[in-house]
Write a protein that holds these residues in place. Structure first.
Motif, PDB file in Angstrom:
ATOM      1  N   LEU A   1       0.847  -1.202   0.000  1.00 56.84           N
ATOM      2  CA  LEU A   1       0.000   0.000   0.000  1.00 56.84           C
ATOM      3  C   LEU A   1       0.883   1.253   0.000  1.00 56.84           C
ATOM      4  O   LEU A   1       0.644   2.207  -0.745  1.00 56.84           O
ATOM      5  CB  LEU A   1      -0.926  -0.021   1.221  1.00 56.84           C
ATOM      6  N   LYS A   2       1.954   1.216   0.805  1.00 51.71           N
ATOM      7  CA  LYS A   2       2.901   2.346   0.845  1.00 51.71           C
ATOM      8  C   LYS A   2       3.544   2.539  -0.525  1.00 51.71           C
ATOM      9  O   LYS A   2       3.713   3.654  -1.002  1.00 51.71           O
ATOM     10  CB  LYS A   2       4.001   2.058   1.892  1.00 51.71           C
TER      11      LYS A   2
ATOM     12  N   LEU B   1       2.299   1.683  -3.473  1.00 53.75           N
ATOM     13  CA  LEU B   1       1.300   2.249  -4.391  1.00 53.75           C
ATOM     14  C   LEU B   1       1.176   3.747  -4.184  1.00 53.75           C
ATOM     15  O   LEU B   1       0.999   4.521  -5.124  1.00 53.75           O
ATOM     16  CB  LEU B   1      -0.082   1.614  -4.145  1.00 53.75           C
ATOM     17  N   PHE B   2       1.310   4.136  -2.923  1.00 51.58           N
ATOM     18  CA  PHE B   2       1.130   5.527  -2.553  1.00 51.58           C
ATOM     19  C   PHE B   2       2.354   6.367  -2.904  1.00 51.58           C
ATOM     20  O   PHE B   2       2.283   7.591  -2.931  1.00 51.58           O
ATOM     21  CB  PHE B   2       0.830   5.599  -1.054  1.00 51.58           C
ATOM     22  N   SER B   3       3.469   5.698  -3.190  1.00 52.20           N
ATOM     23  CA  SER B   3       4.719   6.432  -3.434  1.00 52.20           C
ATOM     24  C   SER B   3       4.881   6.852  -4.888  1.00 52.20           C
ATOM     25  O   SER B   3       5.657   7.732  -5.214  1.00 52.20           O
ATOM     26  CB  SER B   3       5.917   5.582  -3.022  1.00 52.20           C
ATOM     27  N   GLU B   4       4.131   6.239  -5.799  1.00 50.77           N
ATOM     28  CA  GLU B   4       4.346   6.504  -7.228  1.00 50.77           C
ATOM     29  C   GLU B   4       3.004   6.437  -7.958  1.00 50.77           C
ATOM     30  O   GLU B   4       2.420   5.371  -8.122  1.00 50.77           O
ATOM     31  CB  GLU B   4       5.329   5.438  -7.764  1.00 50.77           C
ATOM     32  N   GLU B   5       2.537   7.588  -8.437  1.00 56.40           N
ATOM     33  CA  GLU B   5       1.192   7.652  -9.018  1.00 56.40           C
ATOM     34  C   GLU B   5       1.003   6.698 -10.190  1.00 56.40           C
ATOM     35  O   GLU B   5      -0.067   6.107 -10.356  1.00 56.40           O
ATOM     36  CB  GLU B   5       0.879   9.101  -9.452  1.00 56.40           C
TER      37      GLU B   5
ATOM     38  N   LEU C   1       0.271   3.241  -8.951  1.00 55.18           N
ATOM     39  CA  LEU C   1      -1.101   3.217  -8.452  1.00 55.18           C
ATOM     40  C   LEU C   1      -2.084   3.062  -9.607  1.00 55.18           C
ATOM     41  O   LEU C   1      -2.975   2.212  -9.581  1.00 55.18           O
ATOM     42  CB  LEU C   1      -1.392   4.508  -7.678  1.00 55.18           C
TER      43      LEU C   1
ATOM     44  N   PHE D   1      -4.401   9.608  -4.545  1.00 55.86           N
ATOM     45  CA  PHE D   1      -2.975   9.697  -4.259  1.00 55.86           C
ATOM     46  C   PHE D   1      -2.702  10.666  -3.112  1.00 55.86           C
ATOM     47  O   PHE D   1      -1.619  10.670  -2.531  1.00 55.86           O
ATOM     48  CB  PHE D   1      -2.252  10.155  -5.530  1.00 55.86           C
TER      49      PHE D   1
ATOM     50  N   GLU E   1      -3.832   8.332   1.923  1.00 56.29           N
ATOM     51  CA  GLU E   1      -3.638   6.877   1.893  1.00 56.29           C
ATOM     52  C   GLU E   1      -4.887   6.104   2.305  1.00 56.29           C
ATOM     53  O   GLU E   1      -5.192   5.050   1.741  1.00 56.29           O
ATOM     54  CB  GLU E   1      -2.447   6.489   2.794  1.00 56.29           C
TER      55      GLU E   1
ATOM     56  N   LEU F   1      -7.260   5.832  -0.569  1.00 51.94           N
ATOM     57  CA  LEU F   1      -6.726   4.856  -1.512  1.00 51.94           C
ATOM     58  C   LEU F   1      -7.064   3.436  -1.052  1.00 51.94           C
ATOM     59  O   LEU F   1      -7.574   2.614  -1.817  1.00 51.94           O
ATOM     60  CB  LEU F   1      -5.212   5.026  -1.638  1.00 51.94           C
TER      61      LEU F   1
END
Lengths: 217, 217
Positions: free
Chosen positions: A113-114, A116-120, A123, B117, B120, B123
């Motif tokens: 999840l982290k 996915l959240f780090s790079e649009e 995601l 984005f 979190e 998301l």
């Protein structure tokens, strides 16, 4: 490994340098399996992201009748059970075992999840991947529902119009129109009946009935 | 509006202040519809996130046979076609029309991606939502596949064991075991046959056959 990851649906369109940077910041594990080893059974928890780096995996289903149905083979760069990482029923929908020696990259759910959240872009890739899964299934259910009723109409028609177990279609388009359905849908039903060995195609638009009882339904 | 949004799967567990902040930074539109107005047809593009703020929506399917099947009613706080916002086949799987006067919050896809984005928890909520959709569909397909074969076994059994169109089950668990299937699965098949008016329940474990031809299959 970077090359294999670059080919996955998750890292699609991400350059190798970025993937390398992401891996350095992400906790992951490489799991190794021997041939014929079982990885998971239907119902086991899906704990995060699993990407095949090496080897071939087999997915199978054990029906309630006790039969084993092979579903598909998974190969390097495939993501396992992507639509089951999140959601309420976090469990493998099928049994999963190893054909050849295999290596799997594993990232735990919270960590993924982290990521996915780090790079649009990642995601977006992942949202596309799991949405596609739902869309395929919706389509499948819709087709099977529609085919069931079209098949019924068609079977009645065959029953009425067969002669000595032979049957011919003058014009598929006209017949579809007569049924009030789309031509490709009728075509799909016909192919299905041939595939299921209810009909045999013996010439252009000519068919032999193989299973007369089926058409009596 | 904030109260209605707080109840959606997307903003679940987000406090009202945060929702207010997010809305201030997000481009959105409020669309208004009159009763009986058509919002979208099956196949129309899903352009982003649609959340019902007011009114009732009806989803329907027009089968290839020309029949209209009502699928469900959608009410305030429901998200429309969540699994069709991303993915390759960005189109409504059903027809969508308005029952009462309705208001819909619309956020365009790219803008919604930015919103996902930015927070979190949102998301994670959305990933859960679309994963749940796939999991439900997978389960549905699996059940209908399994029920088809269990139903066949059961129909054969009814055919052999009926007397004057009456039929009783001594012990459902034992019968399930005899078929080699799970008891709840057999139970589900039985309820389905009653619902489809093939059988009528006339007492504890006693049934009357309503459609004898069906069991001849």
């Amino acid at each position: 490994m970077i090359k294999t990851l670059k080919e996955t649906v998750v890292f699609n369109s991400i350059d190798e340098k970025t993937i390398k940077n992401i891996l350095e910041k992400t906790k992951y594990e490489i799991k190794k399996y021997s041939p014929n080893e079982s990885i998971a059974f239907r119902g086991d928890e899906v704990k995060g992201l699993y990407i095949i780096l090496k080897g071939t995996l087999i997915t199978e289903m054990l029906t309630e009748e006790g039969n084993v149905i092979k579903i598909e083979e998974l190969v390097p760069s495939d993501v396992i059970a992507s639509a089951f990482i999140f959601g309420k029923k976090n469990s493998f929908p099928v049994d999963l075992s190893v054909k050849d020696e295999a290596e799997i990259l594993f990232v735990e759910r919270k960590e993924f999840l982290k990521l996915l959240f780090s790079e649009e872009k990642i995601l977006e890739n992942f949202l596309n991947e799991i949405s596609n899964k739902t869309q395929l299934l919706t389509n499948k259910i819709w087709n099977s529902f529609n085919n069931k009723t079209i098949k019924k109409k068609f079977c009645d028609y065959v029953k009425k119009n067969q002669k000595n177990n032979l049957f011919s279609i003058q014009n598929l388009g006209a017949l579809a129109e007569f049924f009030g359905v789309e031509r490709p849908s009728l075509s799909r039903v016909l192919s299905e009946l041939v595939k299921d060995e209810k009909l045999e195609r013996i010439g252009r638009n000519k068919y032999k009935i193989l299973d007369i009882e089926f058409f009596e339904i």
